[in-house]
Design an enzyme around this catalytic site. Structure first.
Site, PDB file in Angstrom:
ATOM      1  CE1 TYR A  16      -3.290   2.649   0.714  1.00 41.65           C
ATOM      2  CE2 TYR A  16      -2.247   3.107   2.830  1.00 41.65           C
ATOM      3  CZ  TYR A  16      -3.106   3.687   2.104  1.00 41.65           C
ATOM      4  OH  TYR A  16      -3.811   4.618   2.259  1.00 41.65           O
ATOM      5  CD  GLU A  38      -8.836   7.346   6.442  1.00 38.66           C
ATOM      6  OE1 GLU A  38      -8.758   6.826   7.840  1.00 38.66           O
ATOM      7  OE2 GLU A  38      -7.915   7.639   5.810  1.00 38.66           O
ATOM      8  CD1 TRP A  46      -4.041   1.754   6.153  1.00 40.30           C
ATOM      9  CD2 TRP A  46      -5.846   2.603   6.424  1.00 40.30           C
ATOM     10  NE1 TRP A  46      -4.656   2.318   4.896  1.00 40.30           N
ATOM     11  CE2 TRP A  46      -5.670   2.699   5.128  1.00 40.30           C
ATOM     12  CE3 TRP A  46      -6.958   2.916   6.877  1.00 40.30           C
ATOM     13  CZ2 TRP A  46      -6.721   3.299   4.396  1.00 40.30           C
ATOM     14  CZ3 TRP A  46      -7.748   3.573   6.089  1.00 40.30           C
ATOM     15  CH2 TRP A  46      -7.821   3.823   4.766  1.00 40.30           C
TER      16      TRP A  46
END
Length: 196
Positions: A16, A38, A46
């Site tokens: 990522y 989010e 995350w």
């Protein structure tokens, strides 16, 4: 090769970081995907969101905000009953609500991308103080944007969450100055502004 320290914990975070995080984003569906993640991440981490991307993609029709804006109670229950899905009805309802608000922004500005990048005058923000070891979790830009999004009906998108989105979509280049992506992104994009 030097990288930001936060991405070194897992392969999914590393990928990522190298391929997405901080790269200037100009695709509305991708903006919505990040905002959806989010919302789902609130109170979690995350790394988990990245691992659940395929589940989110399946549950939320490949992040098609046009479809999501029309979800009914039956669809929401179906999402809740999906194996591996985060079982938060409040977050799922917030995502449906945000899809509706997202469409209103597109109607007004032509795209969500136009809307969000207008807050930085279509420039990437770079901070000198990051090079001196200071870190931020929000700033005046994320404060203004979050306030405006809330007025437009968005949920679960406070200033800290929006700051994360601004980092992810490249409006803020928040790579460590020693990270190989930091200079790459500056070299690829001449439209940036330096903040002290």
């Amino acid at each position: 090769m030097n990288r930001c320290v936060w991405c070194l914990d897992s392969e999914v975070m590393l990928q990522y970081h190298d391929e997405e995080w901080g790269k200037p984003l100009h695709d509305d569906r991708k903006h919505f995907e990040y905002l959806l993640m989010e919302v789902m991440q609130c109170g979690l981490n995350w790394n988990m969101m990245l691992k659940k991307r395929d589940i989110f993609k399946k549950c939320f029709d490949n992040y098609d905000y046009n479809k999501i804006a029309n979800y009914d109670d039956f669809k929401i229950e179906s999402i809740m009953n999906t194996d591996g899905m985060i079982k938060s009805k409040k977050k799922i309802l917030a995502i449906v609500n945000n899809a509706r608000a997202f469409l209103k922004i597109i109607d007004e500005f032509g795209s969500f991308d136009n809307y969000i990048w207008s807050f930085s005058n279509y420039r990437i923000m770079v901070y000198h103080k990051h090079q001196q070891g200071y870190e931020e979790v929000k700033n005046s830009l994320s404060d203004r944007l979050s306030c405006d999004l809330k007025k437009r009906g968005f949920k679960y998108l406070g200033s800290i969450t929006i700051f994360s989105h601004l980092q992810a979509c490249g409006i803020i280049n928040d790579h460590d100055c020693n990270c190989f992506r930091y200079q790459e992104l500056l070299n690829e994009n001449s439209a940036f502004i330096v903040y002290e």
